[in-house]
Write an enzyme that holds these catalytic residues in place. Structure first.
Site, PDB file in Angstrom:
ATOM      1  N   CYS A   1       0.830  -4.447 -10.838  1.00  0.00           N
ATOM      2  CA  CYS A   1       1.285  -5.610 -11.607  1.00  0.00           C
ATOM      3  C   CYS A   1       0.210  -6.151 -12.563  1.00  0.00           C
ATOM      4  O   CYS A   1      -0.983  -6.043 -12.315  1.00  0.00           O
ATOM      5  CB  CYS A   1       1.763  -6.731 -10.708  1.00  0.00           C
TER       6      CYS A   1
ATOM      7  N   ARG B   1       5.796  -6.083 -13.968  1.00  0.00           N
ATOM      8  CA  ARG B   1       6.053  -5.909 -12.540  1.00  0.00           C
ATOM      9  C   ARG B   1       6.091  -4.453 -12.104  1.00  0.00           C
ATOM     10  O   ARG B   1       6.745  -3.619 -12.722  1.00  0.00           O
ATOM     11  CB  ARG B   1       7.395  -6.557 -12.167  1.00  0.00           C
ATOM     12  N   LEU B   2       5.359  -4.169 -11.038  1.00  0.00           N
ATOM     13  CA  LEU B   2       5.509  -2.935 -10.278  1.00  0.00           C
ATOM     14  C   LEU B   2       6.210  -3.333  -8.984  1.00  0.00           C
ATOM     15  O   LEU B   2       5.623  -4.011  -8.131  1.00  0.00           O
ATOM     16  CB  LEU B   2       4.148  -2.293  -9.976  1.00  0.00           C
TER      17      LEU B   2
ATOM     18  N   VAL C   1       7.425  -3.469  -5.433  1.00  0.00           N
ATOM     19  CA  VAL C   1       7.027  -2.903  -4.143  1.00  0.00           C
ATOM     20  C   VAL C   1       7.731  -3.627  -3.000  1.00  0.00           C
ATOM     21  O   VAL C   1       8.451  -3.027  -2.211  1.00  0.00           O
ATOM     22  CB  VAL C   1       5.493  -2.976  -3.955  1.00  0.00           C
TER      23      VAL C   1
ATOM     24  N   ASN D   1      -0.190 -11.080  -8.409  1.00  0.00           N
ATOM     25  CA  ASN D   1      -0.490  -9.657  -8.313  1.00  0.00           C
ATOM     26  C   ASN D   1      -1.147  -9.402  -6.971  1.00  0.00           C
ATOM     27  O   ASN D   1      -2.154 -10.038  -6.639  1.00  0.00           O
ATOM     28  CB  ASN D   1      -1.437  -9.242  -9.447  1.00  0.00           C
ATOM     29  N   GLY D   2      -0.584  -8.478  -6.192  1.00  0.00           N
ATOM     30  CA  GLY D   2      -1.208  -8.158  -4.911  1.00  0.00           C
ATOM     31  C   GLY D   2      -0.191  -8.022  -3.800  1.00  0.00           C
ATOM     32  O   GLY D   2       0.991  -7.729  -4.031  1.00  0.00           O
TER      33      GLY D   2
ATOM     34  N   ASP E   1       6.790 -11.523  -0.850  1.00  0.00           N
ATOM     35  CA  ASP E   1       5.585 -12.273  -0.520  1.00  0.00           C
ATOM     36  C   ASP E   1       5.261 -13.283  -1.615  1.00  0.00           C
ATOM     37  O   ASP E   1       4.568 -14.274  -1.369  1.00  0.00           O
ATOM     38  CB  ASP E   1       4.399 -11.348  -0.247  1.00  0.00           C
TER      39      ASP E   1
END
Length: 230
Positions: free
Chosen positions: A2, A50-51, A53, A76-77, A101
């Protein structure tokens, strides 16, 4: 992975939307699944690549608003203990729209304020806007796994996941930081990602285990955790 990008203006106009989108596109490789921009009046703009996950649904899109529309976050994370925290917060009356999250961070901040950082187990960099206090809260994980670069130039505060997204902004120069270069060379290549400085004089990085509060053009930094010794 991200990619984050944000801008807060103090008595000046935000960067033109198309220019902001071009800056955001520079970190597209960090989040190829989706790109979104959210603007709050003439004061704040968040961008996110956005990635996907955790929680691939639309409910987990970012930038993400709290149900009250008071808080807005880009993150991010990964928070490893987010399911446990979600259960804890549910018992305190919070109702979740997603299984992400990201939303757990939002609700934890609603419940605990800055102290929410002590409850997170994971790696993160995020920026969270409080529309009532007109305050921006930024934080980086304890060991600096996730990057967070920022610059205060003119009447603007800007942040990004990658320095290159900041360097193309017209207000930010590419003037090198002589101190950073000296530290890197004199330390026998011991320069690490643990300091506030970068190789560019206008660009700083949020140190590991640190947070920033930006309000009324004032920036204050705090250390929220230290490695126990002994």
């Amino acid at each position: 992975m991200c990619g984050l990008l944000g801008e807060m203006a103090f008595g000046s106009r935000l960067t033109e939307t198309r220019k902001f989108q071009r800056l955001l596109a520079l970190s597209r490789s960090r989040g190829p699944d989706e790109t979104r921009v959210e603007t709050v009046g003439n004061k704040l703009r968040f961008g996110f690549n956005r990635l996907s996950v955790v929680d691939l649904s639309e409910n987990a899109h970012q930038p993400m608003w709290s149900p009250s529309q008071r808080y807005l976050i880009v993150f991010n994370g990964e928070i490893y203990n987010y399911l446990e925290l979600a259960s804890e917060l549910s018992k305190r009356g919070h109702r979740f729209r997603s299984r992400s999250d990201t939303e757990v961070i939002l609700r934890a901040y609603e419940e605990y304020g800055i102290e929410c950082l002590s409850r997170f187990n994971g790696m993160w960099s995020f920026a969270l806007w409080d529309g009532v206090r007109k305050q921006l809260f930024c934080a980086r994980d304890r060991f600096g796994v996730k990057p967070f670069y920022y610059a205060r130039v003119g009447n603007k505060f800007l942040f990004a996941s990658e320095i290159k997204a900041l360097l193309v902004h017209p207000l930010i120069s590419r003037r090198p930081s002589e101190q950073a270069i000296y530290d890197y060379l004199s330390d026998g290549f011991g320069f690490t990602d643990m300091s506030q400085g970068t190789f560019f004089a206008d660009v700083k990085q949020l140190e590991p285990a640190h947070a920033l509060l930006v309000k009324d053009s004032q920036i204050s930094e705090l250390c929220y955790w230290k490695l126990p010794v002994g």
